[in-house]
Design an enzyme around this catalytic site. Structure first.
Site, PDB file in Angstrom:
ATOM      1  N   SER A  21       0.291  12.563  -3.132  1.00  0.00           N
ATOM      2  CA  SER A  21       0.681  11.411  -2.304  1.00  0.00           C
ATOM      3  C   SER A  21       0.718  11.831  -0.844  1.00  0.00           C
ATOM      4  CB  SER A  21       2.037  10.876  -2.768  1.00  0.00           C
ATOM      5  OG  SER A  21       2.295   9.622  -2.192  1.00  0.00           O
ATOM      6  N   ASN A  22       1.411  11.077  -0.014  1.00  0.00           N
ATOM      7  CA  ASN A  22       1.521  11.380   1.421  1.00  0.00           C
ATOM      8  C   ASN A  22       2.859  10.828   1.912  1.00  0.00           C
ATOM      9  OD1 ASN A  22       1.136   8.567   2.508  1.00  0.00           O
ATOM     10  ND2 ASN A  22      -0.702   8.780   1.261  1.00  0.00           N
ATOM     11  N   PRO A  23       3.248  11.154   3.161  1.00  0.00           N
ATOM     12  CA  PRO A  23       4.612  10.813   3.606  1.00  0.00           C
ATOM     13  C   PRO A  23       4.801   9.381   4.125  1.00  0.00           C
ATOM     14  CG  PRO A  23       3.656  12.617   4.912  1.00  0.00           C
ATOM     15  CD  PRO A  23       2.564  11.990   4.150  1.00  0.00           C
ATOM     16  N   SER A  24       3.865   8.478   3.886  1.00  0.00           N
ATOM     17  CA  SER A  24       4.033   7.103   4.394  1.00  0.00           C
ATOM     18  C   SER A  24       5.336   6.486   3.876  1.00  0.00           C
ATOM     19  CB  SER A  24       2.843   6.247   3.938  1.00  0.00           C
ATOM     20  OG  SER A  24       3.109   4.893   4.194  1.00  0.00           O
ATOM     21  N   ALA A  91      -1.299   3.781   3.313  1.00  0.00           N
ATOM     22  CA  ALA A  91      -1.919   5.112   3.350  1.00  0.00           C
ATOM     23  C   ALA A  91      -2.364   5.418   1.925  1.00  0.00           C
ATOM     24  CB  ALA A  91      -0.908   6.140   3.846  1.00  0.00           C
TER      25      ALA A  91
END
Ligand code: CTP
Length: 207
Positions: A21-24, A91
């Site tokens: 995943s990502n930090p959005s 994102a």
């Protein structure tokens, strides 16, 4: 107009307890949904895993993976026409593990098991509606944004420099430029995400 907004990250599970995943945090997308609802539009917010309250007057659909998000966007845009809009702030993970194991993988298995597959480009795949995209860049910001605008057939791209303080993932402020396919640019000062969101909605209305 009918407005569909994507927001937050997507999660791509490789086994029951791990994901890419990502930090959005979804703040920008939730602000866009709120701004559009405030202006009386019919808003569907398709959100990845985030911990934010649904803005007033907004229909919310929660999803996990990019493929879930794509399905939800298609359903929300069913019957939509050229006066309706998709605003893609999410994102989206560009890749997912090619297989999701049913049982927890042992760490010794990771390197041999983990292969990646491309996720669908949700924004590029949407047809027959007006489209606004986001571009989070660290280099050649305006040129990259104009390229995305042409390639994904967008009305405009909201470009921001994620290397700059006060911009990008998790912040309450953003400094963005609106970039069109012909390369024309409108640059805004550093402002709160809700103020940016209101400018995006006004720009769509103003066409
Ligand atoms: N987007 C999408 N589906 C994807 C990937 C991106 O809908 N699978 C949308 C995002 O919501 C955003 C825009 O497309 O509006 C971002 O474009 P993209 O080309 O994916 O940006 P990057 O991932 O930064 O691409 P690159 O690595 O080429 O810079």
């Amino acid at each position: 107009m009918r407005v569909v907004v994507t927001a937050g990250p997507t999660r791509e599970y490789l086994d029951p307890v791990r994901f890419l995943s990502n930090p959005s945090t979804g703040k920008m997308g939730f602000a866009v949904a709120r701004a559009a609802a405030e202006r009386g539009h019919d808003v569907t917010l398709i959100a990845g895993p985030v911990s934010l309250k649904t803005p007033k007057g907004v229909r919310r659909v929660d999803v996990t993976s990019a493929r879930d998000m794509e399905r939800a966007v298609k359903a929300a845009l069913c019957g939509a026409g050229e006066s309706d809009a998709l605003i893609a702030t999410a994102a989206v993970a560009d890749w997912r593990p090619a297989m999701c194991a049913k049982r927890k993988l042992k760490k010794s298995q990771m390197e041999s098991v983990l292969k990646l597959a491309r996720n669908p480009d949700i924004l590029k795949g949407a047809k027959g509606v007006r489209k606004v995209g986001f571009a989070a860049e660290t280099d050649n910001i305006l040129a990259e944004a104009a390229r995305k605008c042409r390639e994904k057939r967008l009305e405009f791209v909201v470009a921001n420099d994620v290397g700059e303080a006060g911009c990008g993932f998790g912040t309450d402020t953003n400094r963005v430029s609106f970039v069109s396919a012909d390369g024309s640019v409108e640059s805004l000062p550093l402002m709160g995400k809700l103020a940016v969101a209101r400018r995006i909605v006004r720009r769509l209305e103003g066409r």
